[in-house]
Scaffold this active site. Structure first.
Site, PDB file in Angstrom:
ATOM      1  N   SER A 115      -2.552  -8.479   6.062  1.00  0.00           N
ATOM      2  CA  SER A 115      -1.623  -7.528   6.652  1.00  0.00           C
ATOM      3  C   SER A 115      -1.859  -6.107   6.204  1.00  0.00           C
ATOM      4  O   SER A 115      -1.128  -5.224   6.568  1.00  0.00           O
ATOM      5  CB  SER A 115      -0.192  -7.938   6.299  1.00  0.00           C
ATOM      6  OG  SER A 115      -0.025  -7.946   4.903  1.00  0.00           O
ATOM      7  N   TYR A 319       2.497 -11.504  10.725  1.00  0.00           N
ATOM      8  CA  TYR A 319       1.169 -11.222  11.269  1.00  0.00           C
ATOM      9  C   TYR A 319       0.542 -12.380  12.027  1.00  0.00           C
ATOM     10  O   TYR A 319      -0.386 -12.174  12.806  1.00  0.00           O
ATOM     11  CB  TYR A 319       0.237 -10.771  10.146  1.00  0.00           C
ATOM     12  CG  TYR A 319       0.587  -9.403   9.613  1.00  0.00           C
ATOM     13  CD1 TYR A 319      -0.038  -8.259  10.105  1.00  0.00           C
ATOM     14  CD2 TYR A 319       1.572  -9.248   8.643  1.00  0.00           C
ATOM     15  CE1 TYR A 319       0.297  -7.004   9.638  1.00  0.00           C
ATOM     16  CE2 TYR A 319       1.916  -8.002   8.166  1.00  0.00           C
ATOM     17  CZ  TYR A 319       1.280  -6.877   8.665  1.00  0.00           C
ATOM     18  OH  TYR A 319       1.626  -5.627   8.199  1.00  0.00           O
ATOM     19  N   THR A 477       3.629   0.624  13.147  1.00  0.00           N
ATOM     20  CA  THR A 477       3.767  -0.818  12.944  1.00  0.00           C
ATOM     21  C   THR A 477       3.416  -1.259  11.528  1.00  0.00           C
ATOM     22  O   THR A 477       3.602  -2.433  11.188  1.00  0.00           O
ATOM     23  CB  THR A 477       2.881  -1.574  13.951  1.00  0.00           C
ATOM     24  OG1 THR A 477       1.564  -0.996  13.948  1.00  0.00           O
ATOM     25  CG2 THR A 477       3.443  -1.473  15.353  1.00  0.00           C
ATOM     26  N   GLU A 478       2.885  -0.346  10.718  1.00  0.00           N
ATOM     27  CA  GLU A 478       2.622  -0.651   9.305  1.00  0.00           C
ATOM     28  C   GLU A 478       2.285   0.627   8.554  1.00  0.00           C
ATOM     29  O   GLU A 478       1.421   1.391   8.972  1.00  0.00           O
ATOM     30  CB  GLU A 478       1.463  -1.643   9.164  1.00  0.00           C
ATOM     31  CG  GLU A 478       1.110  -1.966   7.712  1.00  0.00           C
ATOM     32  CD  GLU A 478      -0.211  -2.713   7.581  1.00  0.00           C
ATOM     33  OE1 GLU A 478      -0.307  -3.841   8.103  1.00  0.00           O
ATOM     34  OE2 GLU A 478      -1.153  -2.149   6.986  1.00  0.00           O
ATOM     35  N   THR A 479       2.956   0.846   7.449  1.00  0.00           N
ATOM     36  CA  THR A 479       2.625   1.936   6.540  1.00  0.00           C
ATOM     37  C   THR A 479       3.247   1.626   5.188  1.00  0.00           C
ATOM     38  O   THR A 479       4.116   0.767   5.077  1.00  0.00           O
ATOM     39  CB  THR A 479       3.124   3.300   7.061  1.00  0.00           C
ATOM     40  OG1 THR A 479       2.606   4.347   6.227  1.00  0.00           O
ATOM     41  CG2 THR A 479       4.645   3.378   7.054  1.00  0.00           C
TER      42      THR A 479
END
EC number: 3.2.1.-
Length: 542
Positions: A115, A319, A477-479
């Site tokens: 991920s 995920y 969507t991801e950080t």
């Protein structure tokens, strides 16, 4: 006898004839003689004398947030010359951890999607000369003890411990290598950031942080190997280089440094569970795996999601569909009223690797309904990893969207990539059937960013991709930000910097992001930068 009159007459006649006829130039024969003396040889000697000026040496002694500077001027040194060498003595922290269950290896099931990704922004060329003695990194902290090896002074601090299960890792932060104790390496992804600003690193730079102070360099290429030794290389020299491409402004800088580390041991910090971030994100990434890579039970998943809900977080990102997640994650989410960003993880086998997951998803939706799903994400950084082509992914998105629609799903579908994937392949957002653009911007991988600028970095990446894709519908969507690992430019992983970075991201993005991740993912290998396990932040949310 010729009379005078006759002589004069003859002379006049000759004069007349001479003036009447043309005068031809005199013919000259020139002989060029090349001579070389065989008895008298002369040799000219040319010499250049360069004055060698020895400059003073500046020594930095860094202890926590205090930096001591000493200028060394031995005999024969010109005190007015510019220093060209910096010796930085870094005094790091030593930490130990005792846990009830700490695996001895890092396991990663082949079916488990990663991920976390990493990318490189403006490249930095650095030549590093490092002397290290007994330096290692281990995960988890129960007590921080700072030892000053070069003096008799010792400083200790004891934050409240949080017991965690970890895998031991040894990291050479100075040269960008990670020696990992374990048998499995993570799928460490490397991609380029479309950075909005650049950083010119100066020679002989030292940075101090609250948890650990390192004089390190930006690793642009690195290696991962198994090792059971707690000490790393001594007098190691490494030179790394990399080139990156970006349509935005880019910068390449070079720097040299000499780092001397003595008896240094660092660790990943895990402090008390008291809230340090003032607000919670709308969504957080969650993986249903134990630290050893095995699947969590339904009760364990339910407990995790209950904690997430108690923090005011109403959405999670998952995920993949492995670990029997439709029978563990989905029921708990439905019970708690949590929405799921359901991922369909494309592997190195290509886009068809998600076919079974699509079938399982459709079976679940037709049996239980689709209300639990916030949206569906087809692939996570599959383009960046080189696991499929843009055209294949576009086709697969259309196929999946059609099948889900026929099965009764009317929600949104997207894919998730680092910003540079869309910048280099605008068709992925302009010609695909995604309902919005999903990006994974990470400030850590941009050497010009830092924990303090992480929020503006993420917002800048969103604005950049809005321009590239011609839409304002871009979602993060991801950080996140790591609490442990190797320094990368202005980014120094630590718990304090992780809290600072995440808070700045939430402030800048009005909480509307997915933060990586719920817990530290010890089921992963640390990766080239030693950060992959250390994105967990759930304990810091109010």
């Amino acid at each position: 006898m010729i009379s005078p009159i006759s002589f004069l007459s003859s002379l006049l006649c000759l004069t007349y004839l001479t003036s009447a006829l043309p005068i031809l130039p005199k013919r000259e024969v020139v002989t060029r003689v090349h001579t070389a003396s065989t008895t008298n040889v002369v040799t000219d000697f040319y010499s250049t004398t360069t004055e060698v000026v020895i400059a003073p040496t500046v020594e930095f002694l860094i202890s926590d947030s205090v930096t001591f500077t000493t200028t060394l001027i031995p005999q024969g040194v010109n005190p007015t010359a510019e220093p060209t060498t910096t010796i930085t003595k870094v005094l790091l922290k030593k930490a130990e951890m005792s846990t009830s269950s700490q695996p001895t290896s890092t396991l990663q099931p082949s079916t488990i999607p990663q991920s976390t990704s990493s990318f490189q922004a403006e490249s930095t060329l650095q030549a590093v000369s490092t002397q290290q003695t007994a330096m290692s990194v281990s995960a988890g902290t129960s007590e921080d003890v700072q030892q000053l090896a070069t003096t008799s002074t010792s400083i200790s601090s004891s934050p409240s411990p949080t017991t965690t299960s970890t895998s031991t890792q040894n990291i050479v932060s100075g040269v960008g290598e990670a020696n990992v104790e374990g048998n499995t390496q993570s799928q460490h992804h490397s991609y380029q950031a479309a950075a909005t600003s650049t950083l010119n690193q100066q020679t002989s730079t030292s940075i101090a942080s609250q948890e650990s102070t390192e004089s390190t360099n930006t690793p642009t290429s690195s290696s991962t190997s198994s090792s059971t030794s707690s000490s790393t290389s001594s007098s190691t020299s490494s030179s790394t280089s990399s080139s990156t491409s970006s349509s935005t402004s880019s910068s390449t800088s070079s720097s040299t440094s000499s780092t001397q580390e003595t008896a240094a041991t660092t660790s990943e910090g895990s402090s008390s569970s008291s809230a340090a971030i003032t607000s919670s994100p709308k969504a957080i990434a969650y993986s249903p795996y134990n630290d050893d890579g095995s699947c969590k039970s339904a009760d364990a998943v339910s407990s995790d999601l209950t904690l997430i809900k108690s923090k005011g977080i109403s959405k999670i990102r998952v995920y993949g569909t492995d670990c029997n997640s439709f029978e563990t994650v989905q029921p708990a989410a439905v019970k708690l009223g949590i929405k799921i960003n359901q991922g369909l993880y494309i592997t190195s086998s290509g886009v068809d690797s998600i076919d079974d997951s699509v079938t399982t998803l459709i079976q679940y939706g037709q049996t239980n309904g689709w209300d639990v799903f916030d949206f569906i994400t087809v692939g996570n950084e599959a383009i960046n990893n080189g696991w499929c082509s843009v055209s294949d992914l576009i086709s697969k998105i259309s196929s999946v969207k059609s099948k889900l629609s026929e099965a009764g799903y009317s929600g949104q579908i997207t894919t998730s990539e680092p910003p540079v994937s869309f910048e280099n392949n605008p068709d992925l957002c302009k010609k695909s059937d995604i309902d919005f653009v999903g990006i994974n911007p990470h400030a850590y991988f941009d050497t010009s960013a830092s924990a303090e600028t992480a929020g503006t970095f993420v917002k800048g990446q969103v604005e950049l991709i809005q321009g590239v894709c011609g839409t304002s519908n871009v979602f993060v969507t991801e950080t996140g930000y790591p609490s442990s690992g190797i320094q990368n430019g202005g980014n120094i992983p630590s718990t304090a910097n992780q809290i600072t970075a995440v808070q700045n991201i939430l402030n800048e993005m009005d909480l509307d992001v997915t933060i990586l991740s719920t817990y530290n993912d010890y089921w992963k290998a640390p990766g080239d930068y030693g950060i992959e396990q250390s994105f967990g932040v759930i304990e810091y949310f109010p």
